[in-house]
Write a protein that holds these residues in place. Structure first.
Motif, short mmCIF file in Angstrom:
data_model
loop_
_atom_site.label_atom_id
_atom_site.label_comp_id
_atom_site.label_asym_id
_atom_site.label_seq_id
_atom_site.Cartn_x
_atom_site.Cartn_y
_atom_site.Cartn_z
N LEU A 234 0.84 -1.21 0.00
CA LEU A 234 0.00 0.00 0.00
C LEU A 234 0.87 1.25 0.00
CD1 LEU A 234 -2.83 1.30 0.23
CD2 LEU A 234 -2.56 1.19 2.71
N LEU A 235 1.91 1.25 0.80
CA LEU A 235 2.81 2.41 0.85
C LEU A 235 3.53 2.61 -0.48
CD1 LEU A 235 4.38 2.10 4.42
CD2 LEU A 235 2.28 3.24 3.71
N ARG A 236 3.92 1.51 -1.11
CA ARG A 236 4.57 1.63 -2.42
C ARG A 236 3.61 2.21 -3.46
NH1 ARG A 236 6.93 -3.37 -0.81
NH2 ARG A 236 5.34 -4.56 -1.94
N LEU A 237 2.36 1.79 -3.42
CA LEU A 237 1.37 2.32 -4.35
C LEU A 237 1.12 3.80 -4.11
CD1 LEU A 237 -1.19 -0.64 -4.39
CD2 LEU A 237 0.13 0.20 -6.34
N ILE A 238 1.08 4.20 -2.85
CA ILE A 238 0.90 5.62 -2.54
C ILE A 238 2.06 6.44 -3.11
CG2 ILE A 238 0.85 7.33 -0.67
CD1 ILE A 238 -0.66 5.31 1.03
N THR A 239 3.27 5.93 -2.94
CA THR A 239 4.46 6.65 -3.43
C THR A 239 4.43 6.80 -4.95
OG1 THR A 239 5.78 5.81 -1.57
CG2 THR A 239 6.97 6.63 -3.49
N VAL A 240 4.15 5.72 -5.65
CA VAL A 240 4.11 5.76 -7.12
C VAL A 240 2.97 6.66 -7.60
CG1 VAL A 240 3.74 4.38 -9.20
CG2 VAL A 240 5.18 3.49 -7.35
N LYS A 241 1.81 6.50 -6.98
CA LYS A 241 0.64 7.28 -7.39
C LYS A 241 0.87 8.77 -7.16
CE LYS A 241 -3.45 6.96 -5.25
NZ LYS A 241 -4.20 8.23 -5.38
N THR A 242 1.46 9.11 -6.03
CA THR A 242 1.72 10.52 -5.72
C THR A 242 2.71 11.13 -6.70
OG1 THR A 242 1.28 10.13 -3.37
CG2 THR A 242 2.52 12.10 -3.94
N ALA A 243 3.74 10.38 -7.07
CA ALA A 243 4.74 10.89 -8.01
C ALA A 243 4.10 11.19 -9.36
CB ALA A 243 5.87 9.88 -8.17
N ILE A 244 3.24 10.31 -9.83
CA ILE A 244 2.56 10.53 -11.12
C ILE A 244 1.63 11.73 -11.03
CG2 ILE A 244 0.97 9.54 -12.81
CD1 ILE A 244 2.06 6.78 -12.07
N GLU A 245 0.90 11.83 -9.93
CA GLU A 245 -0.04 12.94 -9.77
C GLU A 245 0.69 14.28 -9.70
OE1 GLU A 245 -3.56 10.51 -7.39
OE2 GLU A 245 -2.25 11.89 -6.30
N LYS A 246 1.83 14.32 -9.01
CA LYS A 246 2.59 15.57 -8.94
C LYS A 246 3.09 15.99 -10.31
CE LYS A 246 4.15 15.44 -4.13
NZ LYS A 246 5.32 15.32 -3.21
N SER A 247 3.51 15.02 -11.11
CA SER A 247 3.99 15.35 -12.45
C SER A 247 2.86 15.88 -13.33
CB SER A 247 4.62 14.12 -13.10
OG SER A 247 3.65 13.11 -13.34
N ALA A 248 1.62 15.49 -13.00
CA ALA A 248 0.46 15.96 -13.77
C ALA A 248 -0.18 17.19 -13.15
CB ALA A 248 -0.57 14.84 -13.89
N GLY A 249 0.33 17.63 -12.00
CA GLY A 249 -0.19 18.84 -11.37
C GLY A 249 -1.50 18.65 -10.64
N VAL A 250 -1.79 17.43 -10.19
CA VAL A 250 -3.02 17.19 -9.42
C VAL A 250 -2.64 16.62 -8.05
CG1 VAL A 250 -4.39 16.77 -11.49
CG2 VAL A 250 -3.31 14.85 -10.32
N GLY A 251 -3.61 16.64 -7.13
CA GLY A 251 -3.38 16.06 -5.81
C GLY A 251 -3.37 17.07 -4.68
N ASN A 252 -3.61 18.35 -4.99
CA ASN A 252 -3.62 19.36 -3.95
C ASN A 252 -5.02 19.70 -3.45
OD1 ASN A 252 -0.78 19.82 -3.88
ND2 ASN A 252 -0.95 20.97 -5.80
N GLU A 253 -6.02 18.99 -3.97
CA GLU A 253 -7.39 19.24 -3.52
C GLU A 253 -7.57 18.71 -2.09
OE1 GLU A 253 -7.28 15.33 -5.79
OE2 GLU A 253 -6.48 17.37 -6.07
N VAL A 254 -8.53 19.28 -1.39
CA VAL A 254 -8.78 18.92 0.01
C VAL A 254 -10.15 18.25 0.13
CG1 VAL A 254 -9.07 19.80 2.37
CG2 VAL A 254 -7.38 20.85 0.84
N GLY A 255 -10.16 17.06 0.71
CA GLY A 255 -11.41 16.37 0.99
C GLY A 255 -12.14 15.82 -0.21
N ARG A 256 -11.46 15.68 -1.33
CA ARG A 256 -12.11 15.14 -2.53
C ARG A 256 -11.04 14.64 -3.50
NH1 ARG A 256 -11.84 18.96 -6.70
NH2 ARG A 256 -11.00 20.97 -6.01
N TYR A 257 -11.50 13.92 -4.52
CA TYR A 257 -10.62 13.40 -5.57
C TYR A 257 -10.86 14.17 -6.85
CZ TYR A 257 -8.01 9.25 -4.11
OH TYR A 257 -7.09 8.40 -3.57
N ASP A 258 -9.79 14.66 -7.46
CA ASP A 258 -9.87 15.29 -8.77
C ASP A 258 -8.64 14.86 -9.56
OD1 ASP A 258 -10.35 16.78 -11.00
OD2 ASP A 258 -9.96 18.73 -10.06
#
Length: 202
Positions: free
Chosen positions: A134-158
């Motif tokens: 789970l931690l590895r998936l979070i790390t990979v997922k976060t890296a991809i999202e940061k490169s795409a400029g998403v993940g800064n939303e609060v309390g929701r998924y976009d």
């Protein structure tokens, strides 16, 4: 995991069953220290479950950016399940010792031992075999999202443009499945502790 199970099982075996009765054949009351450790471990376990599930998790999710929340969870998840599996083991051991000392074995006792064992094994299994991927998936997922400029939303998924990325969506689905398993496991362990709490209160 096998070592942990062996240690718990071995610690519950009395050295001499005759020590559970005094010279008059009366049951010996469990020691105060055993009772104290048992109640302290169980109460701490219940408190940790309640706090992490209903207070910490929800408060952080609805007040932190999603990536910040993920970073916090990467730190808390291993500690949470490590602590809970340890507390479950202590509760199970002390509960067994109390009933060995008092020589009290009935259907209710065996049922409680089963529930406490299930709680311990499930938390240990999640910590050893589910949290690391789970931690590895979070790390990979976060890296991809940061490169795409998403993940800064609060309390929701976009997910933005990543919705159209098959590679990311495969990782996202895997993350959701593993996270769901952790959530279900946590709910089951909370049901186990609630069941044992009802036994104590009865």
């Amino acid at each position: 995991m096998a070592l942990a199970v062996t240690l718990v099982a071995a610690s519950m075996l009395p050295g001499d069953m005759k020590k559970t009765s005094n010279v008059n054949g009366e049951n010996v009351k469990p020691r105060t220290f055993v009772n104290f450790v048992y109640l302290a471990a169980f109460c701490t376990h219940v408190g940790a479950q309640f706090w992490m599930t209903f207070i910490s998790g929800l408060s952080l999710y609805f007040n932190l950016a999603r990536h910040a929340f993920g970073d916090v969870q990467k730190i808390l998840f291993p500690k949470y399940f490590s602590l809970n599996s340890l507390l479950s083991a202590i509760t199970l051991i002390q509960f067994g010792k109390m009933h060995v000392a008092a020589n009290m074995w009935d259907v209710h006792t065996y049922l409680q031992l089963f529930v406490l064992s299930l709680c311990f094994l499930l938390e240990l299994m999640i910590r050893l075999y589910v949290v690391p991927p789970l931690l590895r998936l979070i790390t990979v997922k976060t890296a991809i999202e940061k490169s795409a400029g998403v993940g800064n939303e609060v309390g929701r998924y976009d997910l933005g443009p990543l919705v159209d990325c098959p590679h990311y969506m495969a990782i996202h689905r895997a993350f959701r499945q593993v996270h769901l398993f952790v959530a279900i496991g946590n709910v089951v362990t909370m049901m186990c502790t609630a069941f044992h709490l009802a036994y104590i209160a009865a």
